[in-house]
Design a protein around this motif. Structure first.
Motif, PDB file in Angstrom:
ATOM      1  N   ALA A   1      45.187  40.967  32.311  1.00 43.82           N
ATOM      2  CA  ALA A   1      46.191  39.854  32.153  1.00 43.82           C
ATOM      3  C   ALA A   1      46.842  39.701  33.382  1.00 43.82           C
ATOM      4  N   ARG A   2      46.939  40.865  34.220  1.00 50.94           N
ATOM      5  CA  ARG A   2      47.775  40.644  35.641  1.00 50.94           C
ATOM      6  C   ARG A   2      46.754  40.057  36.635  1.00 50.94           C
ATOM      7  N   ALA A   3      45.584  40.286  36.575  1.00 53.28           N
ATOM      8  CA  ALA A   3      44.599  39.790  37.629  1.00 53.28           C
ATOM      9  C   ALA A   3      44.523  38.259  37.059  1.00 53.28           C
TER      10      ALA A   3
ATOM     11  N   ARG B   1      47.737  36.375  38.267  1.00 58.03           N
ATOM     12  CA  ARG B   1      47.383  36.190  40.066  1.00 58.03           C
ATOM     13  C   ARG B   1      46.486  35.222  40.399  1.00 58.03           C
ATOM     14  N   ALA B   2      45.400  35.426  39.430  1.00 58.92           N
ATOM     15  CA  ALA B   2      44.190  34.377  39.951  1.00 58.92           C
ATOM     16  C   ALA B   2      44.368  32.855  39.835  1.00 58.92           C
ATOM     17  N   PHE B   3      45.054  32.899  38.597  1.00 59.83           N
ATOM     18  CA  PHE B   3      45.258  31.440  38.014  1.00 59.83           C
ATOM     19  C   PHE B   3      46.722  30.702  38.220  1.00 59.83           C
ATOM     20  N   GLY B   4      47.495  31.547  38.173  1.00 59.65           N
ATOM     21  CA  GLY B   4      49.001  31.210  38.395  1.00 59.65           C
ATOM     22  C   GLY B   4      49.491  30.772  37.262  1.00 59.65           C
ATOM     23  N   THR B   5      48.945  31.313  35.765  1.00 57.09           N
ATOM     24  CA  THR B   5      49.113  31.018  34.534  1.00 57.09           C
ATOM     25  C   THR B   5      49.370  32.187  33.578  1.00 57.09           C
ATOM     26  N   ASP B   6      50.228  31.909  32.792  1.00 57.36           N
ATOM     27  CA  ASP B   6      50.888  33.153  31.845  1.00 57.36           C
ATOM     28  C   ASP B   6      49.529  33.760  31.044  1.00 57.36           C
TER      29      ASP B   6
END
Length: 263
Positions: free
Chosen positions: A140-142, A145-150
């Motif tokens: 979920a953290r990746a 960081r990749a998509f800028g979404t929750d």
């Protein structure tokens, strides 16, 4: 197989005769549509509509779905519209009924055997299979960081599937110096021959180094080992060119039309 034959197979097995995509959800045939219904953290929406759906009854079918999810108390659901769905103006009718289209994606399919090459990672990157809640948190953290979404909804979905249907999901996270830099999952659909690649995303500073391609190969090898003949992706504009170079063929586009209840 020709492209039209693969599209027909996909429509028949993955849409008209869709199976629940996770525990705790159900698939229902409701007149001219097939829909998936679950809890608030699950994907809820229409996956298929009868190719003979006539313009004269399309509006009534749309209203029936809005009323169905309203009765369940759901704040939103999705109508997954494919470019070859009928009637030709179905997208316009959905907008008129209050649905909002999200960016279209390209529906891509490839024979699994074409993608089972070596998993080549850049120096300093390792892969970690996601098998528990701790791994799902890294995933979920990746994603964030990749998509800028929750990533909260993704976290809940992955944990639930790992606990209740671990044989139907493959999840993996790429780490660099202990930090998650990419993640992806694969949904396995027993009896269909298709495995779906979902969520592949890499943080900006690691793009262009082969991490995304490595995650595709990693999942393809597992799909082949388990007897799945096709890989399917609903690809974003960023991912589609990469996948096309790897050997995926476009079957058309798919557009998520989202209905959100008035607050």
């Amino acid at each position: 197989m020709r492209t039209d034959e693969v599209r027909d197979l996909y429509d028949r097995t993955m849409r008209e005769h869709a199976r629940p995509d996770g525990p705790g959800v159900r698939v229902e045939r409701a007149g001219p549509v097939v829909r998936q219904v679950g809890g608030p953290d699950d994907w809820n929406g229409v996956v298929w509509s009868d190719p003979e759906l006539a313009a004269a009854v399309a509006d009534a079918a749309i209203r029936a779905q809005i009323e169905h999810w309203a009765a369940l108390g759901h704040e939103e659901f999705e109508w997954k519209l494919h470019s070859h769905d009928r009637p030709a103006d179905l997208g316009e009718r959905l907008r008129a009924a209050g649905f909002a289209p999200e960016p279209p994606e390209t529906l891509l399919v490839a024979p699994t055997e074409l993608l089972t090459g070596p998993v080549v990672l850049p120096e300093g990157v390792t892969l970690r299979p996601v098998t528990d809640a701790a791994g799902a948190e890294l995933m979920a953290r990746a994603h964030e960081r990749a998509f800028g979404t929750d990533g909260t909804r993704l976290l809940h979905q992955v944990v639930k599937r790992l606990e209740e249907a671990p044989d139907d999901v493959v999840a993996v996270v790429a780490l660099a110096a202990g930090e998650p830099v990419s993640s992806a999952r694969m949904e396995l659909y027993p009896g269909t021959g298709f495995a779906g690649l979902w969520g592949g995303g890499t943080v900006a500073e690691w793009r262009g180094r082969g991490v995304y391609r490595a995650l595709v190969a990693y999942r393809a090898r597992i799909a082949a080992e388990r007897g799945y003949g096709f890989l399917q992706v609903d690809a974003s504009a960023m991912s589609a060119p990469i996948l096309a170079r790897l050997g995926f063929t476009a079957l058309g586009t798919t557009t998520p039309y989202v209905y959100r209840a008035a607050g």
